[in-house]
Design an enzyme around this catalytic site. Structure first.
Site, PDB file in Angstrom:
ATOM      1  N   LYS A  53       0.836  -1.202   0.000  1.00 58.53           N
ATOM      2  CA  LYS A  53       0.000   0.000   0.000  1.00 58.53           C
ATOM      3  C   LYS A  53       0.876   1.260   0.000  1.00 58.53           C
ATOM      4  O   LYS A  53       0.674   2.168  -0.806  1.00 58.53           O
ATOM      5  CB  LYS A  53      -0.948  -0.010   1.208  1.00 58.53           C
ATOM      6  CG  LYS A  53      -2.063  -1.038   1.049  1.00 58.53           C
ATOM      7  CD  LYS A  53      -2.819  -1.327   2.343  1.00 58.53           C
ATOM      8  CE  LYS A  53      -3.807  -2.483   2.134  1.00 58.53           C
ATOM      9  NZ  LYS A  53      -4.471  -2.930   3.356  1.00 58.53           N
ATOM     10  N   GLN A  97      -4.629  -1.298   9.739  1.00 54.60           N
ATOM     11  CA  GLN A  97      -4.600  -2.654   9.184  1.00 54.60           C
ATOM     12  C   GLN A  97      -5.214  -3.648  10.182  1.00 54.60           C
ATOM     13  O   GLN A  97      -4.810  -3.697  11.343  1.00 54.60           O
ATOM     14  CB  GLN A  97      -3.145  -3.038   8.853  1.00 54.60           C
ATOM     15  CG  GLN A  97      -2.998  -4.366   8.157  1.00 54.60           C
ATOM     16  CD  GLN A  97      -3.577  -4.389   6.744  1.00 54.60           C
ATOM     17  OE1 GLN A  97      -3.450  -3.452   5.974  1.00 54.60           O
ATOM     18  NE2 GLN A  97      -4.252  -5.483   6.414  1.00 54.60           N
ATOM     19  N   ASP A 120     -10.926   3.165   3.990  1.00 52.95           N
ATOM     20  CA  ASP A 120     -11.236   1.729   3.954  1.00 52.95           C
ATOM     21  C   ASP A 120     -12.746   1.502   3.847  1.00 52.95           C
ATOM     22  O   ASP A 120     -13.191   0.398   3.534  1.00 52.95           O
ATOM     23  CB  ASP A 120     -10.731   1.061   5.251  1.00 52.95           C
ATOM     24  CG  ASP A 120      -9.582   0.098   4.991  1.00 52.95           C
ATOM     25  OD1 ASP A 120      -9.371  -0.251   3.823  1.00 52.95           O
ATOM     26  OD2 ASP A 120      -8.922  -0.297   5.967  1.00 52.95           O
TER      27      ASP A 120
END
Ligand code: NDP
Length: 284
Positions: A53, A97, A120
């Protein structure tokens, strides 16, 4: 090269090219889109995802920071870190995460992220807006799958989409997004009895179970489109999906490989969401 392959790597390349143009336009206005990735602990899979990422951010000329916290970090410390990022003007997107260690309540952490920076798409406000079809950040994996279908000219309207898996990050939103595109949607999960009876009806089959090569050709209708979300390791430690690719490719009209299918799209959509978050601030 298999002719019924949906090449996620290539489509992700097209998506990120478009994002790069938007990044350049923002930079011309003095705004550099910025993503903060928070990683707790040393889970090797999470490390790999996070590195991919941040590397992609850099490649596209975006600003990115990686905040690494110890496995034993307290929930209060993590919440405080998120708050700092919420208030950091250089940061337009925040990604924590998952999964998080046991001492931390994931829901509380997700709820702490500013909905304006929720790239997200997991914040309850984003999920609610998605459910009622309002403009919001869409969760990257199902959003990426929609793009895969769109770029492959697969019309979803009127098709029977069967989703195996009902997680908050993949299965559930996937079904909702396909419903909004006028598919008829069926959800299956671990308590579904006679899975075959449902999957055999699928025009579009999305598999997100985390069970290595669980879906073989016996589950798939001739000519179906098969999207494999899984990321697993087989007995030889090779990356593989939840679909038994070698058998299913013989019956599917289109199929995503692992690696090189859904995975690259998830990252591409994260870049698109971060760019969108930065564009939103430039409108204020
Ligand atoms: P979860 O473990 O959260 O959810 C798995 C789902 O599959 C659950 O709903 C579960 O049912 C269902 N399931 C499990 N076993 C069966 C079975 N035997 N029959 C039918 N349904 C079953 O996983 P995620 O949704 O987070 O991830 C799924 C997979 O996708 C994983 O391999 C993960 O690594 C991968 N992934 C890949 C991404 C990418 O970018 N390519 C991004 C995110 C995930 P129940 O609810 O009843 O327990």
């Amino acid at each position: 090269m298999i002719d019924n392959l949906i090449d996620g790597k290539q489509i992700a390349g097209q998506v990120t090219e478009e994002v790069q143009k938007r990044v350049e336009a923002l930079k011309a206005k003095g705004i550099t889109p910025g993503l903060a990735v928070v990683l707790v602990g040393n889970n090797p899979a999470s490390q790999t995802y996070v590195n991919n990422k941040t590397k992609t951010c850099e490649r596209l000329g975006m600003y990115s920071i990686l905040i690494q916290l110890d496995e034993g970090v307290s929930e209060a410390e993590l919440l405080n870190q998120v708050e700092l990022l919420n208030n950091d003007e250089k940061i337009h997107g925040i990604l924590v995460q998952l999964p998080l260690p046991k001492q931390i309540d994931e829901d509380r952490v997700i709820a702490k992220i500013s909905p304006f920076k929720d790239v997200d798409g997991f914040h309850p406000e984003s999920v609610g807006k998605m459910m009622i079809g309002q403009q919001t950040f869409l969760p990257c994996t199902p959003f990426g799958i929609l793009k895969l279908l769109e770029y492959s000219n697969i019309d979803v309207a009127g098709k029977h989409a069967v989703i195996i898996g009902r997680s908050n990050i993949v299965g559930k939103p996937m079904g909702q997004l396909l419903l909004q595109k006028d598919a008829t949607v069926t959800y299956c999960h671990s308590k579904t009895t006679d899975l075959h009876a449902f999957t055999k009806q699928a025009d579009i089959l999305v598999v997100a179970t985390g069970r290595t090569k669980m879906i073989d050709a016996s589950y798939v209708k001739e000519g179906a489109v098969v999207i494999d979300v899984g990321i697993n390791r087989d007995e030889n430690n090779k990356l593989c999906g939840d679909v038994d690719f070698d058998s299913v490719k013989e019956v599917a009209s289109k199929i995503t490989p692992v690696p090189g299918g859904v995975g690259p799209m998830t990252i591409a959509m994260l870049m698109e969401n971060t760019c969108l978050a930065a564009e939103n601030t430039s409108k204020n």
